[in-house]
Design a protein around this motif. Structure first.
Motif, PDB file in Angstrom:
ATOM      1  N   ALA A  45      98.272 -10.284  40.116  1.00 25.85           N
ATOM      2  CA  ALA A  45      97.452 -10.992  41.107  1.00 25.85           C
ATOM      3  C   ALA A  45      96.040 -11.218  40.583  1.00 25.85           C
ATOM      4  N   ALA A  46      95.490 -10.241  39.859  1.00 28.79           N
ATOM      5  CA  ALA A  46      94.127 -10.382  39.334  1.00 28.79           C
ATOM      6  C   ALA A  46      94.058 -11.418  38.225  1.00 28.79           C
ATOM      7  N   ALA A  47      95.151 -11.570  37.460  1.00 25.02           N
ATOM      8  CA  ALA A  47      95.149 -12.541  36.368  1.00 25.02           C
ATOM      9  C   ALA A  47      95.043 -13.974  36.868  1.00 25.02           C
ATOM     10  N   GLY A  92      89.770 -10.557  45.937  1.00 24.99           N
ATOM     11  CA  GLY A  92      90.330 -10.318  47.269  1.00 24.99           C
ATOM     12  C   GLY A  92      91.315 -11.378  47.709  1.00 24.99           C
ATOM     13  N   ALA A  93      91.138 -12.612  47.248  1.00 20.79           N
ATOM     14  CA  ALA A  93      92.018 -13.702  47.677  1.00 20.79           C
ATOM     15  C   ALA A  93      93.459 -13.481  47.243  1.00 20.79           C
ATOM     16  N   THR A  94      93.664 -12.844  46.100  1.00 20.99           N
ATOM     17  CA  THR A  94      95.031 -12.647  45.603  1.00 20.99           C
ATOM     18  C   THR A  94      95.555 -11.227  45.811  1.00 20.99           C
ATOM     19  N   THR A  95      94.651 -10.242  45.960  1.00 20.03           N
ATOM     20  CA  THR A  95      95.114  -8.859  46.121  1.00 20.03           C
ATOM     21  C   THR A  95      95.230  -8.416  47.579  1.00 20.03           C
ATOM     22  N   THR A  96      94.615  -9.153  48.505  1.00 20.16           N
ATOM     23  CA  THR A  96      94.695  -8.770  49.919  1.00 20.16           C
ATOM     24  C   THR A  96      96.140  -8.708  50.433  1.00 20.16           C
ATOM     25  N   ASN A 115     101.279 -16.264  32.253  1.00 22.83           N
ATOM     26  CA  ASN A 115     100.974 -17.669  32.492  1.00 22.83           C
ATOM     27  C   ASN A 115      99.562 -17.899  33.034  1.00 22.83           C
ATOM     28  N   SER A 116      98.900 -16.843  33.510  1.00 18.91           N
ATOM     29  CA  SER A 116      97.599 -17.016  34.158  1.00 18.91           C
ATOM     30  C   SER A 116      96.436 -16.431  33.374  1.00 18.91           C
ATOM     31  N   LEU A 117      96.707 -15.543  32.425  1.00 18.88           N
ATOM     32  CA  LEU A 117      95.645 -14.751  31.813  1.00 18.88           C
ATOM     33  C   LEU A 117      94.587 -15.598  31.101  1.00 18.88           C
ATOM     34  N   LEU A 118      94.988 -16.673  30.448  1.00 20.30           N
ATOM     35  CA  LEU A 118      94.044 -17.483  29.677  1.00 20.30           C
ATOM     36  C   LEU A 118      93.547 -18.712  30.436  1.00 20.30           C
ATOM     37  N   ARG A 119      93.929 -18.833  31.684  1.00 22.42           N
ATOM     38  CA  ARG A 119      93.501 -19.995  32.470  1.00 22.42           C
ATOM     39  C   ARG A 119      92.212 -19.658  33.205  1.00 22.42           C
ATOM     40  N   MET A 120      91.155 -20.331  32.857  1.00 23.44           N
ATOM     41  CA  MET A 120      89.837 -20.076  33.427  1.00 23.44           C
ATOM     42  C   MET A 120      89.543 -21.079  34.542  1.00 23.44           C
ATOM     43  N   GLY A 121      88.483 -20.798  35.290  1.00 23.61           N
ATOM     44  CA  GLY A 121      88.027 -21.725  36.315  1.00 23.61           C
ATOM     45  C   GLY A 121      88.635 -21.408  37.660  1.00 23.61           C
ATOM     46  N   ALA A 122      89.218 -22.413  38.314  1.00 20.32           N
ATOM     47  CA  ALA A 122      89.746 -22.278  39.664  1.00 20.32           C
ATOM     48  C   ALA A 122      90.931 -21.309  39.702  1.00 20.32           C
ATOM     49  N   ARG A 123      91.147 -20.749  40.891  1.00 22.59           N
ATOM     50  CA  ARG A 123      92.259 -19.806  41.062  1.00 22.59           C
ATOM     51  C   ARG A 123      93.590 -20.484  40.784  1.00 22.59           C
ATOM     52  N   VAL A 124      94.447 -19.813  40.031  1.00 23.39           N
ATOM     53  CA  VAL A 124      95.765 -20.339  39.703  1.00 23.39           C
ATOM     54  C   VAL A 124      96.683 -20.152  40.899  1.00 23.39           C
ATOM     55  N   LYS A 125      97.355 -21.217  41.294  1.00 24.15           N
ATOM     56  CA  LYS A 125      98.285 -21.117  42.416  1.00 24.15           C
ATOM     57  C   LYS A 125      99.532 -20.344  41.981  1.00 24.15           C
ATOM     58  N   LEU A 126     100.116 -19.657  42.959  1.00 30.51           N
ATOM     59  CA  LEU A 126     101.280 -18.808  42.657  1.00 30.51           C
ATOM     60  C   LEU A 126     102.418 -19.615  42.069  1.00 30.51           C
ATOM     61  N   ALA A 127     102.699 -20.788  42.627  1.00 33.54           N
ATOM     62  CA  ALA A 127     103.794 -21.620  42.109  1.00 33.54           C
ATOM     63  C   ALA A 127     103.551 -22.014  40.662  1.00 33.54           C
ATOM     64  N   GLU A 128     102.294 -22.316  40.325  1.00 30.82           N
ATOM     65  CA  GLU A 128     101.980 -22.691  38.954  1.00 30.82           C
ATOM     66  C   GLU A 128     102.114 -21.490  38.019  1.00 30.82           C
ATOM     67  N   ALA A 129     101.688 -20.327  38.499  1.00 29.45           N
ATOM     68  CA  ALA A 129     101.783 -19.119  37.674  1.00 29.45           C
ATOM     69  C   ALA A 129     103.227 -18.745  37.389  1.00 29.45           C
ATOM     70  N   LEU A 130     104.081 -18.955  38.359  1.00 26.65           N
ATOM     71  CA  LEU A 130     105.502 -18.638  38.160  1.00 26.65           C
ATOM     72  C   LEU A 130     106.194 -19.673  37.282  1.00 26.65           C
ATOM     73  N   LYS A 131     105.743 -20.917  37.415  1.00 28.61           N
ATOM     74  CA  LYS A 131     106.363 -22.001  36.659  1.00 28.61           C
ATOM     75  C   LYS A 131     105.924 -21.982  35.205  1.00 28.61           C
ATOM     76  N   GLY A 132     104.630 -21.687  34.980  1.00 33.48           N
ATOM     77  CA  GLY A 132     104.136 -21.598  33.608  1.00 33.48           C
ATOM     78  C   GLY A 132     103.704 -22.944  33.060  1.00 33.48           C
TER      79      GLY A 132
END
Length: 368
Positions: free
Chosen positions: A261-263, A272-276, A351-368
């Protein structure tokens, strides 16, 4: 030649995991805040156990209700029995039922007794040897454990798991985001695989969390031994072992998800947006187990839910409400969920660790 040297010098996956694990453990053990907070936690636990033991022994007299006909049976036991006068047998039973006394002596019973000992669920330990003869026993209820005892056992297991999950989960999340913000993660994954970095973080924090659990278990054993609560200590033996086993896999499950979630974010302010949602997954079962510890249906269901099983099942084992196979089945469910969470968490993390800037959406993180 240089490529061959580089390939031979590159650490294996296992070595990479261990390097990150050592880094996580070492950074915590060098942290004064972590050492002080752990010391305070242990001190509070020891004081609570010892104080509870001495408070329980502050008045060792057994509260007993008697009627005018049975008062003579305890007339010489005032140093060991706290006597409450009741007008008749029904009034004495009501005092037992309401919890005002632990037992009552009422008229009746076969000769040569002349009275019957009434108790709620079990006869108070130590009362029978005080009586010159052993009278017939009448139990108003069967089975069960004292309400306050079961509440504090559920509360104790719940607080330990909840605090460890939230504290170390937050630590893992902050560490992941800090490495992203400072670009340290780019250097790390250039030397070791991404999944090795995740595994090392989870393993390192799991070792630290289990160290605290072992320490708290030792404190509980010492405190109960010092206060001569051998009966409670014996009853807590198996539940403590089951709690440690369930805690281990339950913590790995949550740690993997917190890291994933933090990645998905790049700033500390966005954690907090992803760990809540994960925090709520821990809080909801925790409150259900603690506040519904006397509800067999709710407690049974929660003992199979992976996020509450580390608390629910040990409590049921302590209460004697779980069959021998139930902890094994619940553990199997937790293990299956843990494996699935690790796989999903590793995919999101990668899929999320190297993506900077805006929060990565869950669907995008799972899709890669």
């Amino acid at each position: 030649m240089s490529s061959s040297t580089a390939s031979t010098s590159a650490p294996s996956f296992g070595q990479s995991v261990w390097l990150v694990t050592e880094r996580e453990i070492g950074s915590k053990l060098r942290s004064k805040a972590f050492l002080i907070s752990t010391g305070i936690l242990f001190a509070i636990a020891l004081v609570a156990v010892v104080w509870g033991g001495f408070a329980a022994q502050s008045d060792s007299r057994i509260p007993v209700a008697v009627t005018p006909q049975t008062s003579g049976a305890v007339s010489e036991l005032t140093s060991a029995v706290e006597v409450t006068e009741a007008t008749d047998a029904d009034a004495a039973r009501e005092l037992v039922r309401s919890g005002d006394v632990d037992a009552a002596l009422i008229p009746g019973g076969a000769e040569p007794f002349g009275y019957t000992l009434v108790a709620n669920e079990s006869v108070p330990s130590g009362l029978m040897p005080l009586l010159s003869i052993s009278p017939p026993v009448e139990l108003l209820e069967t089975g069960g454990v004292d309400f306050m005892l079961r509440y504090f056992v559920a509360l104790g297991f719940g607080i330990i798991f909840f605090m460890a999950a939230i504290t170390f989960g937050s630590t893992i999340a902050q560490s992941v985001v800090e490495e992203k913000q400072t670009r340290v993660v780019e250097l790390l994954i250039s030397a070791i695989p991404t999944r090795a970095l995740l595994a090392g973080k989870v393993l390192g924090n799991t070792v630290l969390a289990m160290g605290q659990i072992v320490g708290l278990g030792a404190i509980a054993i010492i405190g109960l031994t010092v206060t001569d609560q051998s009966t409670l200590l014996t009853g807590l033996g198996a539940p403590l072992v089951w709690f440690a086993v369930f805690f281990l896999f339950g913590f790995v499950l949550l740690a993997s998800l917190f890291a994933a979630a933090a990645a998905m974010v790049s700033r500390q302010e966005d954690i907090g947006a992803t760990t809540t949602p994960l925090t709520m997954l821990v809080m909801a079962p925790y409150f259900l187990v603690v506040f519904f510890n006397d509800n067999p249906v709710v407690l049974s269901v929660m003992s199979y839910v992976p996020f509450s099983a580390p608390v629910g099942m040990p409590v049921r084992v302590f209460l004697g409400e779980a069959q021998w196979w139930e902890p094994l089945l619940s553990l199997a469910i937790l293990l299956a969920t843990c494996v699935a969470a690790i796989m999903v968490g590793a995919r999101i993390y990668e899929n999320s660790l190297l993506r900077m800037g805006a929060r990565v959406k869950l669907a995008e993180a799972l899709k890669g």
